[in-house]
Design a protein around this motif. Structure first.
Motif, mmCIF file in Angstrom:
data_model
loop_
_atom_site.group_PDB
_atom_site.id
_atom_site.type_symbol
_atom_site.label_atom_id
_atom_site.label_comp_id
_atom_site.label_asym_id
_atom_site.label_seq_id
_atom_site.Cartn_x
_atom_site.Cartn_y
_atom_site.Cartn_z
ATOM 1 N N PRO A 95 -5.155 6.057 6.129
ATOM 2 C CA PRO A 95 -3.752 5.700 5.888
ATOM 3 C C PRO A 95 -2.848 6.320 6.954
ATOM 4 O O PRO A 95 -3.149 7.401 7.481
ATOM 5 C CB PRO A 95 -3.463 6.310 4.509
ATOM 6 N N LEU A 96 -1.757 5.661 7.256
ATOM 7 C CA LEU A 96 -0.820 6.144 8.262
ATOM 8 C C LEU A 96 -0.321 7.550 7.948
ATOM 9 O O LEU A 96 -0.348 8.440 8.801
ATOM 10 C CB LEU A 96 0.373 5.186 8.357
ATOM 11 N N ARG A 97 0.146 7.765 6.721
ATOM 12 C CA ARG A 97 0.790 9.033 6.390
ATOM 13 C C ARG A 97 -0.206 10.176 6.176
ATOM 14 O O ARG A 97 0.208 11.311 5.989
ATOM 15 C CB ARG A 97 1.663 8.861 5.149
ATOM 16 N N LYS A 98 -1.487 9.857 6.229
ATOM 17 C CA LYS A 98 -2.494 10.913 6.159
ATOM 18 C C LYS A 98 -2.441 11.776 7.417
ATOM 19 O O LYS A 98 -2.713 12.970 7.391
ATOM 20 C CB LYS A 98 -3.886 10.287 6.032
ATOM 21 N N VAL A 99 -2.036 11.153 8.539
ATOM 22 C CA VAL A 99 -2.019 11.890 9.813
ATOM 23 C C VAL A 99 -0.655 11.881 10.496
ATOM 24 O O VAL A 99 -0.407 12.686 11.388
ATOM 25 C CB VAL A 99 -3.075 11.333 10.797
ATOM 26 N N HIS A 100 0.241 10.976 10.091
ATOM 27 C CA HIS A 100 1.549 10.880 10.758
ATOM 28 C C HIS A 100 2.681 10.983 9.748
ATOM 29 O O HIS A 100 3.157 9.985 9.212
ATOM 30 C CB HIS A 100 1.658 9.569 11.538
ATOM 31 N N LYS A 101 3.128 12.211 9.510
ATOM 32 C CA LYS A 101 4.274 12.409 8.608
ATOM 33 C C LYS A 101 5.592 12.199 9.354
ATOM 34 O O LYS A 101 6.614 11.893 8.754
ATOM 35 C CB LYS A 101 4.244 13.853 8.060
ATOM 36 N N GLU A 102 5.539 12.358 10.698
ATOM 37 C CA GLU A 102 6.766 12.380 11.494
ATOM 38 C C GLU A 102 7.246 11.010 11.945
ATOM 39 O O GLU A 102 8.410 10.820 12.291
ATOM 40 C CB GLU A 102 6.546 13.268 12.727
ATOM 41 N N VAL A 103 6.363 10.023 11.968
ATOM 42 C CA VAL A 103 6.705 8.701 12.491
ATOM 43 C C VAL A 103 7.727 8.011 11.585
ATOM 44 O O VAL A 103 7.596 8.009 10.364
ATOM 45 C CB VAL A 103 5.430 7.833 12.607
#
Length: 483
Positions: A95-103
């Motif tokens: 999932p995107l937010r598993k590794v990118h909280k800042e995007v």
């Protein structure tokens, strides 16, 4: 003097109010697994009157490309405006937010700018992504079967302990549209439009077909005669890299599909029939939503986009599904129709400009006149919407990883497609491919290394290295799948 100042202040306030009111709504039909198999794109088989009508009401892009031909990374790229190689996610398992909280994503940014944000059906591949940034979130539904025999089959498979619960690859029950999930998605979209008719909204309607299984009401199957479909050539391109095509395990995972060898002709025709029935099914859902948009008098101030997350093979090259860098998998349909009272709006136009799904975020920011947008890898294609014949980008780019060790990078100039298969760590070139696609999505000879096309290959190689320089390592943020 004081009177003039007051008048100027009132004028300023009113202009701000009007500019806010004039900001358009956005409605995006985000379709799964649809190649340019639509009437307006010249298909001789697909029956798509509603999508064709939308094309007449806007600009159709004949050279639109995705950044990776697989669901999750492609959709993340669209919704963030960032390319897979800059997100470092290449599989469906992360999932995107598993590794990118800042995007900063599209729903996040539009919500911050006062828009109601709506996710219906399959928008992100992972429903958990950006859940907090959707003001209205309808979770995507799982594949559904409605025929009693298939329901019973699924129960038997589950009882047997089968881990991958995939039933038959197609179904044609004589049921209403809402019996299958895309009919319910259009129903939710219509209900939500009625609720939000007085608000500014960004609405994604994620239609799952024509993704497998090809389940659609019988009336859409009845639009076609199975025997009218031609069996595609199973010939693979001469000199193609051994890992260029996937083993189409996605289809082979479905019940009743042979695990080895090519499909026999009758089953091939049935699946092609099902693919087309699924397309006509989603076309009808789009028609229903557009009808409501008009009835609510919202069409005049709504940007409508029709797009797909990647292309698809239905037997071409003896292969199925997507998962590659070949033209038929990375080229997609894209139609953009702006609100009817927009002064510069173009209708019934076709553009051959090279555009990419990664451009959608920036384009909408531009159309909606929003400020302080995040930096993205895409760019606004509004100049092309204003002038469909405008000269635009020289190339479009895509990637496809084969595991953690091999990365395929590819570019097109609209005529030629050049691909390098590289070591993901060292960037060493393992194999190269060069195909011509002047008048077809298919090409059957790898011309890389052919002296006759040396200059073409050198030019394409330079274009590729603009986006994929050899001295830049590939980001790897994928989290390995749990066993």
């Amino acid at each position: 003097m004081k009177k003039n100042i007051i008048l100027l202040y009132i004028t300023f306030c009113l202009s701000n109010v009007f500019s806010q009111e004039e900001k358009p709504n956005v409605l995006i039909f985000y379709v799964d697994d649809l190649r340019a198999e639509i009437g307006s794109y010249g298909s001789k088989t697909a029956i798509t009157p509603n999508i064709d009508e939308l094309a007449k009401d806007g600009v159709q892009f004949n050279k639109a490309y995705v950044q990776q031909a697989i669901c999750a990374p492609s959709r993340m790229s669209t919704l963030t405006g960032l390319r897979p190689e800059n997100l470092g996610i290449y599989s469906i398992f992360t999932p995107l937010r598993k590794v990118h909280k800042e995007v900063v994503s599209m729903p996040q940014f539009f919500q911050k700018n006062g828009y109601k944000t709506v996710s219906i059906g399959k928008v992100y591949h992972h429903s958990v992504d950006d859940k907090q940034y959707w003001t209205h979130h309808f979770k995507k539904e799982n594949n559904s079967y409605v025929k009693p025999e298939n329901i019973a089959l699924m129960k038997r498979l589950k009882a047997s302990g089968k881990k991958s619960l995939k039933g038959p690859a197609y179904e044609d029950a004589d049921v209403a549209d809402e019996a299958y999930k895309d009919g319910r998605a259009s129903k939710y979209a219509i209900e939500t439009l009625k609720k939000l008719k007085d608000d500014k909204f960004l609405m994604f309607v994620g239609l799952s077909k024509p993704h497998l299984p090809f389940n659609a009401p019988k009336k859409y199957w009845d639009l076609y005669n199975k025997n009218d479909f031609t069996i595609p050539s199973r010939e693979k391109p001469e000199g193609m890299y051994r890992l260029a095509l996937s083993k189409w395990g996605e289809l082979k995972g479905y019940y009743g599909i042979p695990k080895k060898g090519d499909l026999e002709d009758d089953l091939t025709r049935t699946l092609i029939h099902g693919y087309h029935a699924s397309i006509s099914y989603i076309d009808a859902q789009i028609g229903k939503v557009m009808k409501t948009l008009n009835e609510l008098n919202l069409r005049k101030n709504t940007v409508v986009i029709f797009m797909s997350d990647h292309g698809y093979k239905i037997g071409e090259y003896g292969a199925w599904c997507k998962h590659s860098n070949v033209e038929i998998d990375v080229r997609v349909p894209l139609i953009i129709s702006r609100e009817t009272d927009y002064k510069k709006r173009k209708k019934n136009k076709i553009s051959n400009a090279l555009v990419e799904n990664v451009d959608i975020f920036s384009t909408l920011v531009d159309i909606c006149d929003l400020e302080n947008a995040p930096i993205t890898d895409g760019k606004s294609i509004v100049p092309v919407l204003n002038n469909p014949n405008k000269k635009w980008d020289k190339a479009a780019y895509s990637v496809y990883a084969r595991g953690k060790k091999i990365m395929g990078v590819t570019t097109t100039d609209g005529n030629w497609r050049y691909t390098e298969w590289r070591n993901s760590i060292t960037n060493a070139i393992l194999e190269t491919e060069l195909y011509q696609h002047k008048s077809s999505l298919l090409s059957f000879v790898n011309l890389s290394g052919n002296k006759k096309y040396k200059k073409v290959e050198q030019r394409m190689k330079k274009l590729l290295e603009i986006q994929f320089p050899r001295n830049k390592p590939f980001l790897q943020n994928d989290i390995p799948r749990k066993r």
